[in-house]
Motif scaffolding. Structure first.
Motif, mmCIF file in Angstrom:
data_model
loop_
_atom_site.group_PDB
_atom_site.id
_atom_site.type_symbol
_atom_site.label_atom_id
_atom_site.label_comp_id
_atom_site.label_asym_id
_atom_site.label_seq_id
_atom_site.Cartn_x
_atom_site.Cartn_y
_atom_site.Cartn_z
ATOM 1 N N PHE A 222 -36.579 2.838 6.708
ATOM 2 C CA PHE A 222 -35.224 3.196 7.098
ATOM 3 C C PHE A 222 -34.247 2.231 6.441
ATOM 4 C CE2 PHE A 222 -37.964 4.541 10.635
ATOM 5 C CZ PHE A 222 -37.658 5.888 10.669
ATOM 6 N N VAL A 223 -33.245 2.764 5.765
ATOM 7 C CA VAL A 223 -32.323 1.905 5.032
ATOM 8 C C VAL A 223 -31.388 1.192 6.000
ATOM 9 C CG1 VAL A 223 -32.412 3.348 2.976
ATOM 10 C CG2 VAL A 223 -30.603 3.722 4.652
ATOM 11 N N ARG A 224 -31.046 -0.021 5.636
ATOM 12 C CA ARG A 224 -30.035 -0.782 6.369
ATOM 13 C C ARG A 224 -28.694 -0.597 5.670
ATOM 14 N NH1 ARG A 224 -34.220 -4.607 5.590
ATOM 15 N NH2 ARG A 224 -35.543 -4.862 7.421
ATOM 16 N N GLY A 225 -27.609 -0.694 6.426
ATOM 17 C CA GLY A 225 -26.299 -0.534 5.810
ATOM 18 C C GLY A 225 -26.028 0.925 5.488
ATOM 19 N N TRP A 226 -25.091 1.154 4.598
ATOM 20 C CA TRP A 226 -24.667 2.519 4.325
ATOM 21 C C TRP A 226 -25.284 3.052 3.043
ATOM 22 C CZ3 TRP A 226 -22.128 3.155 -0.266
ATOM 23 C CH2 TRP A 226 -21.474 2.042 -0.809
#
Length: 361
Positions: A222-226
Motif C-alpha cells: 500500500f502506497v504512502r502519501g499521495w
C-alpha cells in the motif's frame, strides 16, 4: 541522495495512449510530455526509477508524435540512465506494451511505470522489497473513492490478494492499482495467452489474475502519501498543486515575490508585478507590469504574463497572456499559445488551450 544500486532490476516506462481526455492538449504531442510544475510528467517516473538505482530503462512509445519523446530524453545520459526505445504501433493495452519489452528485459526482474502517474516519495523502498523477495510480481495499491475507474484488488478474509479486475461495475474493494507494476519474466507467458478485453485491449489485470490462478506469487504494498493518475485537466492541476506543495524553493519575502517561489535562470518579475508562492517561474519567463501570479501556478520557460491575475494554473512554454484586468483561474495554456484582449474582458476566465492556440477577447 540516491539509493544503492539495484543491479538486476530494469525499468520500463509506458509512454503510449491517445490522451483523449486531455484534448486539445494532446493533439500535438504525447500526454506524458505535458509539463506539471515545469517538468514533463513522465520525467517524474524516470527520476523515480533512477533514484531507486534503476538506470537501464526502456521507454515504450505510442503513436502520438513519438519523435518528441526521443528528442526530449535522448539517450538518457543527462538524466543519469541509459534509455532504449521500443515502438508500440497501436494502442493495444498495457499488457501488450509490456510484452514488447521482452527482449529488453531478458531474464531480469523489472518495474513497469505508467508515464502519466506521479507517486509521492518514489519507489525505492518497493523496488528493494521486490528485488530481495521471491514474488513473481508485486502491485502497488492505493485507496480510492472511485474504484470503478481503475483496476481493483480483491482480498480474501485473511487479507491475501486473490484477484484483480479492471474497471468493475461492482468493485470488490476500494483499493486500486497504482500504475506501477513489479514483474518477472513469468508475466510474458501469461500475456501471450491473453484474449482482448471488452475494450479491445490486453489487460495487465487479466495477466496478473491468470498468474495468481496458475500458482504464481503476487505480492502487494500500500502506497504512502499521495498518488495521481493524470488523465484529465483537473488531474493535471491537482498534481501541480501537490508537487508545488512539496517543491524545494526559496522562501522570499519582498514586494514583488513572496512565499515559496522558484525563479528560473533569466526569469524577470517586473516592477508593478507580483508573484506569491507556492509557484515556479521558468527560465526566461517574464511576469510583466500589472500581472499577479498567485499560489499553485507554474509558468514555464519563455512564457509572458502581462496584466492578468493567474492562479492555480499551468502556463506552458512560450505562452503569452496579455489580459489587463482579467483573472485567469484553473487553466492550462498550451505551449506557444497567445491570449490577448483588445478591450474589456470578463473578470473570471477558465481556459484549456492546446499548443499554439490564438484567442482575442
Amino acid at each position: 541522495m540516491s539509493a544503492p544500486s539495484i543491479a538486476v532490476l530494469k525499468g520500463v516506462i509506458l509512454h503510449g495512449g491517445s490522451g483523449t481526455r486531455l484534448r486539445p492538449l494532446t493533439h500535438t504531442g504525447p500526454k506524458q510530455l505535458i509539463k506539471i510544475a515545469n517538468k514533463p510528467m513522465s520525467q517524474y517516473a524516470l527520476e523515480d526509477l533512477v533514484s531507486a538505482g534503476i538506470t537501464d530503462i526502456a521507454i515504450v512509445l505510442g503513436d502520438v508524435h513519438p519523435e518528441r519523446v526521443r528528442e526530449y530524453y535522448g539517450d538518457g545520459s543527462r538524466f543519469g540512465c541509459r534509455i532504449t526505445y521500443i515502438q508500440q504501433e497501436r494502442p493495444l493495452g498495457i499488457a501488450h506494451a509490456i510484452s514488447l519489452a521482452r527482449d529488453f528485459v531478458g531474464d531480469d526482474k523489472f518495474v513497469v511505470y505508467l508515464g502519466d502517474n506521479i507517486l509521492e516519495g518514489g519507489i525505492a523502498e518497493y523496488a528493494r522489497k521486490f528485488e530481495e523477495g521471491d514474488a513473481d510480481a508485486m502491485v502497488l495499491l492505493a485507496e480510492s473513492d472511485h474504484p470503478r475507474d481503475f483496476g481493483v484488488a480483491e482480498f480474501d478474509e485473511s487479507g491475501r490478494l486473490v484477484g484483480l479486475v479492471e474497471k468493475p461495475r461492482v468493485p470488490p474493494s476500494n483499493y486500486v492499482l497504482v500504475g506501477i507494476y513489479f514483474l518477472t519474466p513469468s508475466i510474458f507467458g501469461e500475456i501471450a495467452r491473453l484474449k482482448p478485453s471488452w475494450r479491445g485491449e490486453l489487460e495487465i489485470t487479466d495477466a496478473l489474475r491468470d498468474l495468481l490462478r496458475d500458482g504464481g506469487r503476487v505480492g502487494h504494498a500500500f502506497v504512502r502519501g499521495w498518488w495521481k493518475d493524470t488523465g484529465t485537466p483537473e488531474d493535471l492541476l491537482l498534481a501541480n498543486q501537490r508537487i508545488l506543495d512539496r517543491m524545494e524553493a526559496d522562501f522570499l519575502d519582498g514586494r514583488s515575490v513572496s512565499g515559496r517561489v522558484r525563479l528560473g535562470k533569466g526569469a524577470v518579475v517586473e516592477e508593478g508585478a507580483r508573484v506569491v508562492g507556492p509557484a515556479v517561474i521558468g527560465d526566461g519567463a517574464v511576469i510583466g507590469d500589472g500581472a499577479f501570479v498567485g499560489p499553485y501556478t507554474s509558468v514555464a520557460d519563455g512564457a509572458v504574463i502581462r496584466g492578468a491575475e493567474v492562479e492555480n494554473s499551468i502556463i506552458l512554454d512560450g505562452a503569452v497572456l496579455e489580459l489587463r484586468g482579467a483573472r485567469v483561474v484553473d487553466s492550462i495554456i498550451g505551449a506557444g499559445s497567445r491570449v490577448r484582449a483588445g478591450g474589456s474582458v470578463p473578470r473570471g476566465i477558465r481556459l484549456i488551450l492546446g499548443e499554439n492556440s490564438r484567442i482575442e477577447l
